[in-house]
Each structure stands twice: as C-alpha cells, then as structure tokens.
Design a protein around this motif. Structure first.
Motif, short mmCIF file in Angstrom:
data_model
loop_
_atom_site.label_atom_id
_atom_site.label_comp_id
_atom_site.label_asym_id
_atom_site.label_seq_id
_atom_site.Cartn_x
_atom_site.Cartn_y
_atom_site.Cartn_z
N SER A 158 0.72 -1.18 0.03
CA SER A 158 0.13 -0.17 -0.01
C SER A 158 0.90 1.12 0.00
N TRP A 159 2.22 1.15 0.45
CA TRP A 159 2.84 2.11 0.39
C TRP A 159 3.06 3.20 -0.82
N ASP A 160 3.35 2.46 -1.76
CA ASP A 160 3.45 3.12 -3.15
C ASP A 160 2.15 4.06 -3.72
N ALA A 161 1.05 2.80 -3.45
CA ALA A 161 -0.24 3.44 -3.85
C ALA A 161 -0.65 4.71 -3.22
N ILE A 162 -0.35 4.89 -1.85
CA ILE A 162 -0.69 5.88 -1.24
C ILE A 162 0.11 7.01 -1.49
N LYS A 163 1.43 7.03 -1.69
CA LYS A 163 2.36 7.99 -2.25
C LYS A 163 1.77 8.52 -3.50
N LYS A 164 1.21 7.90 -4.59
CA LYS A 164 0.84 8.30 -5.68
C LYS A 164 -0.53 9.00 -5.48
N MET A 165 -1.39 8.54 -4.66
CA MET A 165 -2.95 9.18 -4.47
C MET A 165 -2.34 10.55 -3.63
N LEU B 50 7.95 -7.45 7.46
CA LEU B 50 8.80 -6.46 7.91
C LEU B 50 10.35 -6.94 8.04
N SER B 51 11.33 -6.05 7.82
CA SER B 51 12.86 -6.40 8.10
C SER B 51 13.48 -4.90 8.44
N GLU B 52 14.59 -5.16 8.91
CA GLU B 52 15.22 -3.69 9.06
C GLU B 52 15.51 -2.73 7.78
N GLU B 53 15.76 -3.67 6.68
CA GLU B 53 15.58 -2.98 5.46
C GLU B 53 14.51 -2.15 4.90
N LYS B 54 13.22 -3.02 5.42
CA LYS B 54 12.09 -2.27 5.08
C LYS B 54 11.63 -1.22 6.00
N ILE B 55 12.29 -1.35 7.15
CA ILE B 55 12.12 -0.29 8.05
C ILE B 55 13.02 0.98 7.62
N SER B 56 13.83 0.88 7.25
CA SER B 56 14.63 1.81 6.52
C SER B 56 14.09 2.62 5.24
N GLN B 57 13.39 1.71 4.45
CA GLN B 57 12.52 2.30 3.39
C GLN B 57 11.33 3.15 3.98
N LEU B 58 10.86 2.63 5.05
CA LEU B 58 9.84 3.29 5.71
C LEU B 58 10.19 4.64 6.22
N GLY B 59 11.38 4.43 6.81
CA GLY B 59 11.84 5.89 7.23
C GLY B 59 12.18 6.86 6.29
N GLU B 60 12.26 6.47 4.92
CA GLU B 60 12.51 7.53 3.71
C GLU B 60 11.19 7.89 3.46
N LEU B 61 10.11 6.96 3.20
CA LEU B 61 8.83 7.53 2.88
C LEU B 61 8.37 8.45 4.11
N LEU B 62 8.52 8.37 5.30
CA LEU B 62 8.15 9.37 6.14
C LEU B 62 8.58 10.54 6.18
#
Length: 253
Positions: A42-49, A70-82
């Motif tokens: 859902s992250w990418d879809a929300i970003k576009k919306m 989740l993984s620490e790599e995904k948490i890092s990606q989440l941190g960038e999205l935030l």
C-alpha cells in the motif's frame, strides 16, 4: 468540513470508481482525508494518491497482521517514505489478537520498532488494537509516552479511553458507534471530551447504519457525526467543526 482521519482508498474495492469517488468528496462535504497504509504494497499506492489529490494525505506503516513482511531493510525504506511532506503519520501499527495472523511476540517487536521510528521522525502514530487491550496499553505506557496519535477504531472501556486521553491521544470513532449493540462505545463517546474525538471511516469497512454491510466511504461520516451529536446533545455542525480542528491538530495539517 468533514475530516476522515482513517481511510483505505488504496484498497482494491475502490479500483473501479476511486477517481470518481475522490473527485466528488469536496462537493459532498468531505474536506480532508488521510489514507492509511496496512501493508508494504500500500505504500506506493498511497504515495501516488497523495500526489494526485491535494486534500488527501497519507500515513505509512505496517498493520500487525502483516508484520511478517517487515525487516530492518523495510524499516529503512519506511523511514525514507516518512520524510515525504504529505505523509503525516506512522500507521496503522499495533497489535491484533483477534485474527492472530502473526505471533504475539513478533507483533510486539515490530510495534515497538515502528513507535521508535515515529519518535525519530517526530510524527504522530495511528494505533490498531484488537483484543489486545492490556498489552497495547503496557507498550504505549513504556514506548509511546512521548508520542501523540490516535487510538483507531476504539473498542475498549471508558476507563482505558480516559487513560489514553490523559496521555494526550485522540479516540477514533467510526461507523460502529451507530450500531444498536455498541453500548460500550456510546458510553465512551458520552464520557470523553469532544476535544479528543476524531472521525474515521476505516473504509471500505465498517459502514454505519443505515448503510451497514455495504462498502463504506467518507460520505457516511455524516451518520457518525449525527450519532455523536445525539449522544452529547450538541449540534452536528459542532461535531464536524470540532473533530476537524482536532484532526488538523493531530496530523499537523
């Protein structure tokens, strides 16, 4: 105007008419919407919306049912999205012992990790808690004290609601409050101040009466506002105005 603090317009149930629906929101009295992530997809879809619609904001996180992704790599990606300007909260995050799709310790680990990420990014949190009242409260007292946020789709006691309000959190009220068997939630609405209530749909789920069982949308929040007004013996206009003010404060919009 109505502020929907928790929607899922990225859900596939809106694939056929999402654009038509969202384009008619302002005309229908809905001024602002926060679309909330559940899983990684859902992250990418929300970003576009949020880029497409000026009145739509986003929240990013991983729901307890999906923390196995989740993984620490995904948490890092989440941190960038935030860091994105229109991503205004971390959520929805928390514990779900009803569906029990992930074991409790895994849920707790990633819940705390996402709370800590919210602290790092100085963002509010959207808390999902189902049949996990004691563990959620314990974690929030230990790891959420310095945070602001909302307890989404609140379903626990008046006493716990007051405790969350004392901690500075808002209580999310949606379609369930219109159900005849929602006595406990009606008591919560009666007992906590309007200054700590926000409106939410959780659409496409949890449509209020008279549309219970149908696909939900932000247009249905008028029925939620009417029920809150009835419980508190105030005008619908006051409910809409105050909950919008609360939501803007919550999300710093």
């Amino acid at each position: 105007m109505i502020f929907d603090t928790h929607a899922h317009y990225d859900d596939e149930q809106f694939d056929e008419d999402r654009e038509l629906l969202l384009s008619s929101m302002q005309e229908g009295g809905v001024g602002t919407i926060v679309d909330v992530a559940a899983d990684l997809a859902s992250w990418d879809a929300i970003k576009k919306m949020v880029e497409k619609y000026p009145f739509v904001y986003g929240a990013a996180g991983v729901h307890p049912d999906y923390v196995g992704e989740l993984s620490e790599e995904k948490i890092s990606q989440l941190g960038e999205l935030l860091k994105e300007e229109k991503i205004v909260a971390v959520g929805e995050i928390g514990l779900d012992y009803y569906w029990d799709k992930e074991n409790h310790e895994t849920q707790k680990t990633w819940f705390i990790r996402q709370l800590n990420l919210a602290k790092e990014r100085s963002l509010p949190v959207i808390i999902h808690s189902r049949e996990a009242a004691a563990d959620t409260m314990e974690i929030m007292k230990t790891h959420g004290r310095d945070l602001s946020g909302v307890i989404h789709c609140y379903s626990y006691s008046v006493e716990q609601a007051k405790e969350y309000v004392d901690m500075g959190f808002y209580i999310g009220i949606g379609g369930v409050v219109t159900f005849k068997n929602a006595k406990k939630l009606k008591e919560v609405v009666a007992e906590i101040p309007l200054t700590h209530i926000v409106l939410e749909t959780d659409c496409p789920y949890l449509s209020p009466v008279p549309n219970r069982g149908k696909r939900n949308s932000s247009f249905n929040l008028i029925y939620v506002a009417e029920e809150i007004a009835k419980i508190k013996n105030i005008s619908v206009e006051e409910v809409i105005s105050k909950t919008e003010e609360n939501a803007r404060r919550l999300y710093r919009i």
